[in-house]
Design a protein around this motif. Structure first.
Motif, PDB file in Angstrom:
ATOM      1  N   CYS A 204      29.051  62.786  20.362  1.00 18.44           N
ATOM      2  CA  CYS A 204      28.373  61.927  21.328  1.00 18.44           C
ATOM      3  C   CYS A 204      27.294  61.121  20.620  1.00 18.44           C
ATOM      4  N   ASN A 205      26.913  59.998  21.205  1.00 18.84           N
ATOM      5  CA  ASN A 205      25.898  59.137  20.589  1.00 18.84           C
ATOM      6  C   ASN A 205      24.477  59.634  20.841  1.00 18.84           C
ATOM      7  N   ALA A 206      24.321  60.645  21.706  1.00 16.37           N
ATOM      8  CA  ALA A 206      22.998  61.216  21.985  1.00 16.37           C
ATOM      9  C   ALA A 206      23.184  62.676  22.390  1.00 16.37           C
ATOM     10  N   GLU A 207      22.112  63.427  22.345  1.00 17.35           N
ATOM     11  CA  GLU A 207      22.203  64.841  22.699  1.00 17.35           C
ATOM     12  C   GLU A 207      22.330  65.002  24.214  1.00 17.35           C
ATOM     13  N   LEU A 208      23.300  65.804  24.645  1.00 15.02           N
ATOM     14  CA  LEU A 208      23.504  66.067  26.065  1.00 15.02           C
ATOM     15  C   LEU A 208      22.477  67.077  26.577  1.00 15.02           C
ATOM     16  N   GLU A 209      22.221  67.032  27.861  1.00 12.38           N
ATOM     17  CA  GLU A 209      21.284  67.975  28.468  1.00 12.38           C
ATOM     18  C   GLU A 209      21.917  69.342  28.693  1.00 12.38           C
ATOM     19  N   PHE A 210      23.259  69.368  28.716  1.00 13.16           N
ATOM     20  CA  PHE A 210      23.944  70.599  29.092  1.00 13.16           C
ATOM     21  C   PHE A 210      24.947  71.023  28.022  1.00 13.16           C
ATOM     22  N   ILE A 211      25.251  72.308  28.033  1.00 11.47           N
ATOM     23  CA  ILE A 211      26.340  72.876  27.245  1.00 11.47           C
ATOM     24  C   ILE A 211      27.499  73.133  28.212  1.00 11.47           C
ATOM     25  N   TYR A 212      28.709  72.822  27.779  1.00  5.74           N
ATOM     26  CA  TYR A 212      29.882  73.025  28.623  1.00  5.74           C
ATOM     27  C   TYR A 212      30.746  74.137  28.031  1.00  5.74           C
ATOM     28  N   LYS A 213      30.995  75.172  28.838  1.00  6.52           N
ATOM     29  CA  LYS A 213      31.823  76.295  28.411  1.00  6.52           C
ATOM     30  C   LYS A 213      33.028  76.407  29.339  1.00  6.52           C
ATOM     31  N   VAL A 214      34.125  76.874  28.779  1.00  7.69           N
ATOM     32  CA  VAL A 214      35.357  77.032  29.544  1.00  7.69           C
ATOM     33  C   VAL A 214      35.706  78.515  29.595  1.00  7.69           C
ATOM     34  N   GLU A 215      35.940  79.027  30.791  1.00  6.52           N
ATOM     35  CA  GLU A 215      36.233  80.447  30.973  1.00  6.52           C
ATOM     36  C   GLU A 215      37.519  80.629  31.777  1.00  6.52           C
ATOM     37  N   GLU A 216      38.212  81.702  31.436  1.00  8.90           N
ATOM     38  CA  GLU A 216      39.413  82.090  32.167  1.00  8.90           C
ATOM     39  C   GLU A 216      39.059  83.200  33.160  1.00  8.90           C
ATOM     40  N   LYS A 217      39.615  83.105  34.369  1.00 11.61           N
ATOM     41  CA  LYS A 217      39.418  84.139  35.371  1.00 11.61           C
ATOM     42  C   LYS A 217      40.759  84.506  36.007  1.00 11.61           C
ATOM     43  N   ASN A 218      40.848  85.769  36.437  1.00 11.29           N
ATOM     44  CA  ASN A 218      42.003  86.246  37.217  1.00 11.29           C
ATOM     45  C   ASN A 218      43.336  86.072  36.497  1.00 11.29           C
ATOM     46  N   GLU A 233      43.031  81.218  36.287  1.00  9.54           N
ATOM     47  CA  GLU A 233      42.188  80.091  36.683  1.00  9.54           C
ATOM     48  C   GLU A 233      41.331  79.685  35.492  1.00  9.54           C
ATOM     49  N   ILE A 234      41.143  78.383  35.320  1.00  9.18           N
ATOM     50  CA  ILE A 234      40.305  77.860  34.247  1.00  9.18           C
ATOM     51  C   ILE A 234      39.092  77.181  34.891  1.00  9.18           C
ATOM     52  N   TRP A 235      37.910  77.673  34.521  1.00 12.38           N
ATOM     53  CA  TRP A 235      36.659  77.168  35.071  1.00 12.38           C
ATOM     54  C   TRP A 235      35.826  76.515  33.978  1.00 12.38           C
ATOM     55  N   ARG A 236      35.137  75.435  34.333  1.00 13.81           N
ATOM     56  CA  ARG A 236      34.200  74.785  33.413  1.00 13.81           C
ATOM     57  C   ARG A 236      32.771  75.051  33.894  1.00 13.81           C
ATOM     58  N   MET A 237      31.976  75.617  32.993  1.00 10.48           N
ATOM     59  CA  MET A 237      30.594  75.951  33.287  1.00 10.48           C
ATOM     60  C   MET A 237      29.655  74.920  32.659  1.00 10.48           C
ATOM     61  N   GLU A 238      28.689  74.465  33.446  1.00 11.13           N
ATOM     62  CA  GLU A 238      27.666  73.538  32.965  1.00 11.13           C
ATOM     63  C   GLU A 238      26.349  74.312  32.866  1.00 11.13           C
ATOM     64  N   ILE A 239      25.841  74.450  31.641  1.00 15.06           N
ATOM     65  CA  ILE A 239      24.684  75.304  31.388  1.00 15.06           C
ATOM     66  C   ILE A 239      23.552  74.479  30.794  1.00 15.06           C
ATOM     67  N   SER A 240      22.357  74.657  31.336  1.00 16.37           N
ATOM     68  CA  SER A 240      21.196  73.919  30.848  1.00 16.37           C
ATOM     69  C   SER A 240      20.844  74.360  29.432  1.00 16.37           C
ATOM     70  N   LYS A 241      20.571  73.389  28.557  1.00 17.09           N
ATOM     71  CA  LYS A 241      20.159  73.707  27.195  1.00 17.09           C
ATOM     72  C   LYS A 241      18.718  74.202  27.142  1.00 17.09           C
ATOM     73  N   TYR A 242      17.951  73.907  28.202  1.00 17.02           N
ATOM     74  CA  TYR A 242      16.523  74.197  28.154  1.00 17.02           C
ATOM     75  C   TYR A 242      16.185  75.622  28.589  1.00 17.02           C
ATOM     76  N   ASN A 243      16.929  76.130  29.577  1.00 15.49           N
ATOM     77  CA  ASN A 243      16.635  77.491  30.046  1.00 15.49           C
ATOM     78  C   ASN A 243      17.862  78.393  30.084  1.00 15.49           C
ATOM     79  N   ASN A 244      19.000  77.869  29.605  1.00 12.33           N
ATOM     80  CA  ASN A 244      20.240  78.642  29.523  1.00 12.33           C
ATOM     81  C   ASN A 244      20.747  79.095  30.892  1.00 12.33           C
TER      82      ASN A 244
END
Length: 266
Positions: A204-218, A233-244
């Motif tokens: 990316c051209n700049a630092e994102l505010e969030f980390i994106y993780k992909v998790e499998e469920k069920n 099921e495939i879920w995408r998690m959006e996690i804040s870089k500042y407070n996790n």
């Protein structure tokens, strides 16, 4: 009834394919859609995700030369994919970038999946490249505009490092893989071949505010009408870089695929 007709009248299938290709060409003329076309020789500084996938897998009853052919096909396709930039408001289209895979362009016979069966075709093997792009995009705020999954689980896991069902099916040109950039950021795919792997990075051209993780469920194997199926099921998690802290989670894919190989009882 449809499958029976196609079995006895294969020319109907070819006519339908040509109809779908023409319809997609017409859809692509929509002036409201701005497709990603630009490429940059230099990478951006902020890495969103890196990944690599094995080029040569253990596939029962398949000719090893077809995997070598796949690698050649991917190498040709990468000339149109590596370095592609997706600016704000742009849509990335797999087939708009690559075009039709013809012998005149250097493509050769490779493995393809069609109607739950393995066959060969010119340009076969590009699903692995599409899988790479999809997995990388899942770790960004890019919106999945179009993605198709395989309705069959053809091969057992061999050195799988990503969840089942995060692959994608592509077939020129109406079975496409598309991402839309709804953000103010610019993203870039950098994909290359090493001796053993297809390797990729999305930056990316700049630092994102969030980390994106992909998790499998069920995840489960289950039996229905004397057939085995695999689901998850495939879920995408959006996690804040500042407070996790988890900011958002989104169900991306719900898979249910018929298993076409001998399932172990273990």
């Amino acid at each position: 009834m449809k499958k029976i007709l196609l079995r006895y009248f294969p020319f109907l299938y070819k006519l339908r394919v040509q109809q779908l290709i023409l319809m997609r060409h017409l859809m692509n003329l929509n002036p409201k859609i701005k497709y990603a076309r630009g490429r940059k020789p230099d990478e951006f500084d902020f890495v969103c995700k890196k990944h690599k996938s094995v080029l040569r897998r253990v596939l029962a009853n398949s000719d090893p030369i077809l995997q070598e052919n796949k690698i050649k096909n991917i190498k040709i396709a990468l000339e149109h994919i590596d370095g592609i930039v997706i600016n704000p408001g742009e849509t990335f289209s797999f087939w708009k970038r690559i075009g039709k895979t013809t012998k005149a362009k250097g493509y050769i016979e490779g493995l393809m999946l069609s109607n739950g069966a393995v066959r060969t075709g010119t340009g076969g093997g590009l699903c692995q490249l599409a899988n790479m792009l999809f997995w990388l995009a899942l770790h960004t705020p890019l919106e999945i505009k179009e993605r198709h999954h395989h309705s069959f689980d053809i091969f057992p896991d061999d050195r799988r490092v990503v969840p089942f069902g995060t692959g994608t099916s592509v077939f020129y040109n109406y079975v496409d893989l598309q991402f839309y950039n709804p953000t103010n950021y610019t993203f870039q795919f950098n994909i290359y071949l090493s001796d053993e792997f297809l390797e990729g990075t999305i930056v990316c051209n700049a630092e994102l505010e969030f980390i994106y993780k992909v998790e499998e469920k069920n995840h489960q194997f289950y039996q229905k009408e004397n057939r085995w199926y695999r689901g998850n099921e495939i879920w995408r998690m959006e996690i804040s870089k500042y407070n996790n802290q988890l900011v958002n989670e989104e169900l991306i894919i719900k898979n249910n695929s018929e298993v076409k190989y001998m399932k172990s009882n273990e």
